[in-house]
Design an enzyme around this catalytic site. Structure first.
Site, PDB file in Angstrom:
ATOM      1  N   HIS A  55       0.830  -1.193   0.000  1.00 56.73           N
ATOM      2  CA  HIS A  55       0.000   0.000   0.000  1.00 56.73           C
ATOM      3  C   HIS A  55       0.873   1.254   0.000  1.00 56.73           C
ATOM      4  CE1 HIS A  55      -3.733  -2.137   0.489  1.00 56.73           C
ATOM      5  NE2 HIS A  55      -3.177  -2.857   1.455  1.00 56.73           N
ATOM      6  N   CYS A 111       0.157   2.685  -4.665  1.00 52.35           N
ATOM      7  CA  CYS A 111      -0.437   3.984  -4.972  1.00 52.35           C
ATOM      8  C   CYS A 111       0.538   5.095  -4.589  1.00 52.35           C
ATOM      9  CB  CYS A 111      -1.735   4.173  -4.190  1.00 52.35           C
ATOM     10  SG  CYS A 111      -3.052   3.074  -4.720  1.00 52.35           S
TER      11      CYS A 111
END
Length: 141
Positions: A55, A111
């Site tokens: 993440h 991301c």
């Protein structure tokens, strides 16, 4: 892939959050420790590879170095208790410690990864630039 390009298993450190792999988990402490391992002792001419799949996020920029007011950050397994790893910290722990002529290839699969290393430039993976990275199927030192 890495072994095919000359990297040896004994020179790899892998953190995985799957216990069947029998590795350390990707906690904040373990990730930053491995950043130090990667950059510590690097010499001119060394070729290093860093891969992060996990993440990513943004967090408020506290030191004013981001035009948009946000730092990009990696999100370790224990982020709720230990915090994220900001782009400033990635740069300080990895990039800033590398000597000139030491090549680091970093693949950040998360991301907000485009600037997560906080580099002063952007690499565009077009045909001409990629041709300079691989020569005869191997990383170009």
């Amino acid at each position: 892939f890495l072994q095919h390009h000359g990297f040896q298993q004994q020179n790899m450190h892998i953190l995985v959050d799957d216990r069947s792999w029998n590795t350390q988990p990707p906690t904040r402490a373990n990730i930053t420790q491995e950043f130090q391992w990667l950059s510590q002792g690097a010499q001119p001419g060394d070729i290093l590879f860093l891969h992060y799949s996990g993440h990513g996020t943004q967090t408020r920029d506290l030191d004013g170095d981001e035009a948009d007011g946000y730092d990009e950050a990696l999100v370790p397994l224990d982020h709720q208790s230990a915090g994220v790893i900001t782009d400033d910290e990635v740069f300080d722990r990895v990039c800033a410690r590398l000597p000139q002529r030491c090549r680091l290839t970093a693949v950040m699969d998360c991301c907000h990864s485009g600037t997560v290393m906080d580099l002063p430039y952007t690499f565009k993976a077009n045909k001409a630039n990629m041709a300079n990275i691989f020569v005869n199927g191997k990383f170009n030192a």
